[in-house]
Enzyme design. Sequence first.
Site, PDB file in Angstrom:
ATOM      1  CG  HIS A  37       2.253  -9.799  -1.400  1.00 29.32           C
ATOM      2  ND1 HIS A  37       3.503  -9.329  -1.752  1.00 29.32           N
ATOM      3  CD2 HIS A  37       1.359  -8.935  -1.936  1.00 29.32           C
ATOM      4  CE1 HIS A  37       3.355  -8.227  -2.480  1.00 29.32           C
ATOM      5  NE2 HIS A  37       2.066  -7.972  -2.598  1.00 29.32           N
ATOM      6  CG  HIS A  49       0.997  -4.762  -3.934  1.00 30.23           C
ATOM      7  ND1 HIS A  49       1.475  -5.932  -4.455  1.00 30.23           N
ATOM      8  CD2 HIS A  49       0.130  -4.279  -4.861  1.00 30.23           C
ATOM      9  CE1 HIS A  49       0.916  -6.165  -5.632  1.00 30.23           C
ATOM     10  NE2 HIS A  49       0.087  -5.170  -5.904  1.00 30.23           N
ATOM     11  CB  CYS A 125       5.942  -6.936  -0.057  1.00 27.42           C
ATOM     12  SG  CYS A 125       5.802  -8.602   0.610  1.00 27.42           S
TER      13      CYS A 125
END
Length: 173
Positions: A37, A49, A125
């Site tokens: 991530h 994010h 992401c």
Amino acid sequence: MDSTEPGASGKEPITDMNGDEPKPGDLIEVFRNVYEHWAVYVGDGYVVHLLGPDGSLSSSSTINLPIGKNNVLKQKLLEVVSSDEWVINNLHDEEMQPRPAEVIVREADKLVGSSRSYNVVEYNCEHFATELRYGNAESQQVEDALKIGLGVTGASLALGVVILALIVWKTRE
């Protein structure tokens, strides 16, 4: 230490698994079970994010919703990281000029609360984070996965050609 420096208020500085402290504009890579991530550090212990593909922050999450709309969040870095390991990874700094930190942070803050299209291959992401830092959305995870996929496909194709050549050669004998 002056009072504007991290740790000056008596709080422990936030450091990654290498002992490095993030600076505004840095990319943060969090090692989840089956994927990484990515977030952008915006200072004061916070990151911005694109919410993970399954809509959770859990370290045990897996990719199960590869396409859809996801929210851009501003959260405490240590909340996002949870119990996972993480590093500062400004992965393209050698080949791309990062945008100024104040521009990265300002743009990231503007996006908080918005919803973005999410596609695990085309815009995830990592794309979100690299677009903020460099002005160009890229995902090394996707590129690596595609290379592996193409390599496997190429090897399978090559093996098929060899087997076919052997069959043709054997039938001519």
